[in-house]
Design a protein around this motif. Structure first.
Motif, mmCIF file in Angstrom:
data_model
loop_
_atom_site.group_PDB
_atom_site.id
_atom_site.type_symbol
_atom_site.label_atom_id
_atom_site.label_comp_id
_atom_site.label_asym_id
_atom_site.label_seq_id
_atom_site.Cartn_x
_atom_site.Cartn_y
_atom_site.Cartn_z
ATOM 1 N N VAL A 49 -39.507 0.941 11.901
ATOM 2 C CA VAL A 49 -39.868 1.207 10.507
ATOM 3 C C VAL A 49 -38.601 1.425 9.678
ATOM 4 C CG1 VAL A 49 -41.136 2.752 8.966
ATOM 5 C CG2 VAL A 49 -42.047 2.234 11.249
ATOM 6 N N PRO A 50 -38.443 0.691 8.571
ATOM 7 C CA PRO A 50 -37.264 0.887 7.712
ATOM 8 C C PRO A 50 -37.232 2.298 7.135
ATOM 9 C CG PRO A 50 -38.409 -1.152 7.158
ATOM 10 C CD PRO A 50 -39.314 -0.384 8.083
ATOM 11 N N LEU A 51 -36.023 2.789 6.874
ATOM 12 C CA LEU A 51 -35.879 4.091 6.237
ATOM 13 C C LEU A 51 -36.459 4.039 4.834
ATOM 14 C CD1 LEU A 51 -32.211 4.973 7.289
ATOM 15 C CD2 LEU A 51 -34.341 5.718 8.369
ATOM 16 N N LEU A 52 -37.032 5.146 4.398
ATOM 17 C CA LEU A 52 -37.624 5.229 3.071
ATOM 18 C C LEU A 52 -36.517 5.440 2.044
ATOM 19 C CD1 LEU A 52 -40.101 5.389 1.228
ATOM 20 C CD2 LEU A 52 -40.246 7.840 1.775
ATOM 21 N N GLN A 53 -36.396 4.505 1.123
ATOM 22 C CA GLN A 53 -35.399 4.577 0.061
ATOM 23 C C GLN A 53 -36.093 4.894 -1.256
ATOM 24 O OE1 GLN A 53 -32.144 4.248 0.763
ATOM 25 N NE2 GLN A 53 -32.480 3.644 2.896
ATOM 26 N N GLU A 54 -35.499 5.824 -2.025
ATOM 27 C CA GLU A 54 -36.136 6.228 -3.270
ATOM 28 C C GLU A 54 -35.099 6.819 -4.218
ATOM 29 O OE1 GLU A 54 -40.441 7.887 -3.514
ATOM 30 O OE2 GLU A 54 -39.099 9.619 -3.378
ATOM 31 N N ASP A 55 -35.124 6.381 -5.449
ATOM 32 C CA ASP A 55 -34.228 6.932 -6.475
ATOM 33 C C ASP A 55 -32.761 6.863 -6.067
ATOM 34 O OD1 ASP A 55 -36.514 7.555 -7.972
ATOM 35 O OD2 ASP A 55 -36.663 9.555 -7.068
ATOM 36 N N GLY A 56 -32.393 5.793 -5.353
ATOM 37 C CA GLY A 56 -30.995 5.595 -4.995
ATOM 38 C C GLY A 56 -30.524 6.362 -3.782
ATOM 39 N N HIS A 57 -31.424 6.954 -3.024
ATOM 40 C CA HIS A 57 -31.018 7.688 -1.815
ATOM 41 C C HIS A 57 -32.047 7.464 -0.720
ATOM 42 C CE1 HIS A 57 -34.119 10.822 -2.181
ATOM 43 N NE2 HIS A 57 -33.906 10.759 -3.482
ATOM 44 N N THR A 58 -31.635 7.767 0.501
ATOM 45 C CA THR A 58 -32.547 7.737 1.640
ATOM 46 C C THR A 58 -33.281 9.065 1.733
ATOM 47 O OG1 THR A 58 -31.093 6.238 2.857
ATOM 48 C CG2 THR A 58 -32.715 7.468 4.138
ATOM 49 N N VAL A 59 -34.592 9.008 1.882
ATOM 50 C CA VAL A 59 -35.365 10.232 2.102
ATOM 51 C C VAL A 59 -35.079 10.696 3.527
ATOM 52 C CG1 VAL A 59 -37.669 11.223 2.279
ATOM 53 C CG2 VAL A 59 -37.147 9.599 0.456
ATOM 54 N N SER A 60 -34.395 11.814 3.636
ATOM 55 C CA SER A 60 -33.944 12.297 4.943
ATOM 56 C C SER A 60 -33.880 13.818 4.944
ATOM 57 C CB SER A 60 -32.550 11.737 5.268
ATOM 58 O OG SER A 60 -31.590 12.288 4.384
ATOM 59 N N SER A 61 -33.804 14.387 6.134
ATOM 60 C CA SER A 61 -33.646 15.836 6.254
ATOM 61 C C SER A 61 -32.323 16.285 5.657
ATOM 62 C CB SER A 61 -33.744 16.256 7.725
ATOM 63 O OG SER A 61 -35.014 15.940 8.255
ATOM 64 N N THR A 62 -31.295 15.452 5.792
ATOM 65 C CA THR A 62 -29.986 15.777 5.214
ATOM 66 C C THR A 62 -30.074 15.880 3.699
ATOM 67 O OG1 THR A 62 -28.837 14.681 7.033
ATOM 68 C CG2 THR A 62 -27.597 15.011 4.999
#
Length: 329
Positions: A153-166
């Motif tokens: 599954v591709p990483l979720l990208q939103e508003d110019g950033h990756t949705v991540s715990s970091t």
């Protein structure tokens, strides 16, 4: 929802499963994509949707042995996993021995022999095995050998950033609570026992607070005052005007109380319009938005003026908020 601590405790007769693997700290919206993919496949094929969560964080075991601050407890991860369609939640105890396991040995022992995986769902940045040598493509190749399919599954990208715990941790550090909420898909929280504070007379000042004893490795918003929600999570009656397992509006102070030259970082919740004995109860606070930064005041009178403003602002924020506190499991 069934929860198992340790893959060795997963029942051998549980049947085939669809497994999604990761730390899943916070079970944010990127993680939810993996959970939904696993749940959809499981529903179509009549098997169990299973989330395998590494704990402790692998970074605490490998490299310099320093793990990032946690966004969630194991129990809350399991609750969120269930809300995203997962049937079984299994904690993989991440040890030095596990960190040194070759990728194929991990696949055979854990995914095939223990969990009976017929389909495995991972994010595109997933790594596993000794030296992080296993990649999603490694998993797909091993799946062909051992009889399971792999979904990347591709990483979720939103508003110019990756949705991540970091990203979420950074948002909390910078008091960008709304950014953290959007990425999480739920309110950030802290939970723990209500304990006695420093004895500065909060009740005498007119603002009795519940001092939450939180884990030292939990991620908190930056020091300041926040609008949020407070609930006692056990079912025993409460002495006072509050009920267990019910959310109440609250103004939350995070920080060291510089007006009183505090040195220890605390989380103190002033529950609006209620009076109750909360000591030694297990409670949770969820953050909605920032009211102001932490300040040092010249006098107690100045502090009280601001605290009254904080309460008014908290009421306004919660009244206008469209985000609700998490369901109490």
């Amino acid at each position: 929802m069934h929860i198992w601590q340790g893959v060795e405790n997963y029942p051998s007769d549980r049947g085939h499963s669809v497994v999604t693997i990761g730390v899943f700290d916070g079970v944010h919206r990127g993680h939810a994509q993996l959970a939904h993919a696993a749940a959809d496949y499981a529903a179509k094929h009549g098997v169990t949707a299973l989330m395998l969560s590494f704990h402790p964080h692998p970074s605490s075991v490998v490299g310099k042995g320093i793990a990032p601050l946690r966004l969630s407890t194991i129990d809350f991860r399991a609750q969120l996993a269930q809300e995203n369609g997962i049937d079984d939640f299994v904690v993989l105890n991440f040890t030095p021995e596990r960190a040194g396991q070759e990728p194929e040995d991990f696949v055979k022992e854990v995914l095939v022999d223990r969990l009976h995986a017929v389909h495995v769902v991972v994010g595109e940045n997933f790594t596993f095995g000794a030296r992080a040598a296993g990649a999603p493509e490694t998993l797909a190749t091993l799946g062909e050998k051992y009889g399971f399919t792999t979904e990347i599954v591709p990483l979720l990208q939103e508003d110019g950033h990756t949705v991540s715990s970091t990203f979420i941790r950074q948002s909390l550090t910078e008091s960008r609570i709304q950014d953290a909420i959007k990425a999480l898909g739920h309110l950030p929280r802290v939970e723990g026992e209500v304990v006695h504070g420093a004895g500065r007379g909060g009740r005498q000042l007119g603002f009795p607070t519940a001092n939450i004893s939180f884990a030292s490795d939990i991620a908190l918003p930056a020091d300041g005052v926040y609008a949020g929600w407070f609930a006692v999570t056990d079912k025993e009656p409460i002495d006072g005007s509050m009920e267990p397992r019910k959310w109440y509006p609250t103004a939350v102070s995070v920080g060291t109380n510089p007006t009183f030259d505090g040195a220890v970082r605390t989380v103190e919740a002033f529950v609006l319009d209620e009076d109750a004995d909360l000591y030694h109860r297990y409670a949770v606070v969820e953050f909605v938005d920032r009211v102001r930064g932490m300040e040092k005041f010249d006098s107690v009178d100045d502090l009280l003026q601001y605290m009254n403003r904080d309460v008014a602002k908290t009421r306004e924020i919660l009244h206008n908020s469209t985000v609700h506190p998490t369901k109490l499991n």
